[in-house]
Design a protein around this motif. Sequence first.
Motif, PDB file in Angstrom:
ATOM      1  N   UNK A 125     -36.739  35.977 -33.570  1.00  0.00           N
ATOM      2  CA  UNK A 125     -37.597  36.821 -34.397  1.00  0.00           C
ATOM      3  C   UNK A 125     -38.920  36.083 -34.593  1.00  0.00           C
ATOM      4  N   UNK A 126     -39.991  36.837 -34.697  1.00  0.00           N
ATOM      5  CA  UNK A 126     -41.286  36.215 -34.960  1.00  0.00           C
ATOM      6  C   UNK A 126     -41.355  35.820 -36.426  1.00  0.00           C
ATOM      7  N   UNK A 127     -41.771  34.583 -36.669  1.00  0.00           N
ATOM      8  CA  UNK A 127     -41.761  34.054 -38.028  1.00  0.00           C
ATOM      9  C   UNK A 127     -42.887  34.570 -38.898  1.00  0.00           C
ATOM     10  N   UNK A 153     -34.136  42.138 -41.152  1.00  0.00           N
ATOM     11  CA  UNK A 153     -33.945  42.456 -39.733  1.00  0.00           C
ATOM     12  C   UNK A 153     -32.883  41.546 -39.125  1.00  0.00           C
ATOM     13  N   UNK A 154     -32.960  40.273 -39.461  1.00  0.00           N
ATOM     14  CA  UNK A 154     -31.970  39.306 -38.970  1.00  0.00           C
ATOM     15  C   UNK A 154     -30.568  39.684 -39.440  1.00  0.00           C
ATOM     16  N   UNK A 170     -33.273  32.156 -33.587  1.00  0.00           N
ATOM     17  CA  UNK A 170     -34.519  31.392 -33.570  1.00  0.00           C
ATOM     18  C   UNK A 170     -35.609  32.132 -34.325  1.00  0.00           C
ATOM     19  N   UNK A 171     -36.308  31.393 -35.174  1.00  0.00           N
ATOM     20  CA  UNK A 171     -37.541  31.897 -35.785  1.00  0.00           C
ATOM     21  C   UNK A 171     -38.693  31.294 -34.988  1.00  0.00           C
ATOM     22  N   UNK A 172     -39.459  32.155 -34.334  1.00  0.00           N
ATOM     23  CA  UNK A 172     -40.530  31.694 -33.443  1.00  0.00           C
ATOM     24  C   UNK A 172     -41.853  31.623 -34.196  1.00  0.00           C
TER      25      UNK A 172
END
Length: 366
Positions: A125-127, A153-154, A170-172
């Motif tokens: 997911x985009x952080x 969402x997670x 992963x948090x990107x």
Amino acid sequence: MVRSCDVGSFPFVGDSRKFVEGANRFSLSSADASAEFFGEKVLECLVDKIGVAIDVPNFPQFRDMNEMFLSMMDGVERIKGGYLETKIPSLKADRSGIPEVMAIEKNSRIIQEKKGAAFEIRICVTGPYTLASFFPYKREDIFIKLGNVISQIVENSIFSNKHGRVSLVSVDEPVFGLQDDALIDFGSEGRENLRRAWESIFHKVKSKNAQTLIHLHSTVDELFWEVDSLEIIESHVDDPIHQRKNTKEKLESRDKFLKASLAVNDFDALIKKRIAADSPEKLTESDLNERVADAWTDIKHGRINSEGFLETVEVMKNRLVKVVERFGAERVLYAGPECGLKGYPTYETALECLRRVSVAVESFEK
């Protein structure tokens, strides 16, 4: 034991507009033709990744990582130059989870049959920091607000059944640490809010029995070390975290781990490196760039095989050996390529990179 994983982005083959349309419709009606196309493409790529023996493949990430999450939110409006917060961001009623992951869960029995065993996947997911960078007008609380939506969402996307499960999240945060930002100066409210936002997301992941990872392009700003629920740190091959003398001590004292990056994925850099190595004389930067452009033209017209520019299994394995020797086998849980496979010239070349990563990890383990 070190396990192989990938970062997600991948070259797309086919009608990209139909794919994006299918992603938007998948949550609403899986009977729609574009939604079926979307699901088939996700399934096909995931099975291919499993086929080259990646232990924990990421869901196939063909869409823009920023747009796909911002489009799931109410309270944000696209403007010239980015987005504007019109009210407190919230999750849209018809966009509860990541469509790619929903497609995988729906087809989990088929995936298990293809693999011959239960499977595990990684989701990214985009952080909140990276998403916030698209808001030209923002305050210190934006990280908390965006983080709350990403956390939902997670929570809605992590699944586990008898066929397979999400085991790594992963948090990107690719833009974190790349430039000075007064909003997250040391001691500021914004900095603490970002830490809290990360903590909230990772805590939610751990409550769903999955491991937590942060994907970074720079580790110069070390705020991530202060996030208790973060377990694994991932950055690029040449990131300073691999050379810093205090990294091993911090991994042990904070009980954190590394994902070793084994393959450089800047394809221009790969081409340039091969041309320079094969040239009998030293080339100027201008000559190198011209030959890189020529190589891309030859690849596009099928005159040369782009797989010839990939790094070898031995190079990848040696990188893993060095990381494990420096930090200890108990501190290296995963290994895989850098992000950026989407920039590869062909789908097959990207898949070959993953195959080499898998062979390198397997060879190391033996």
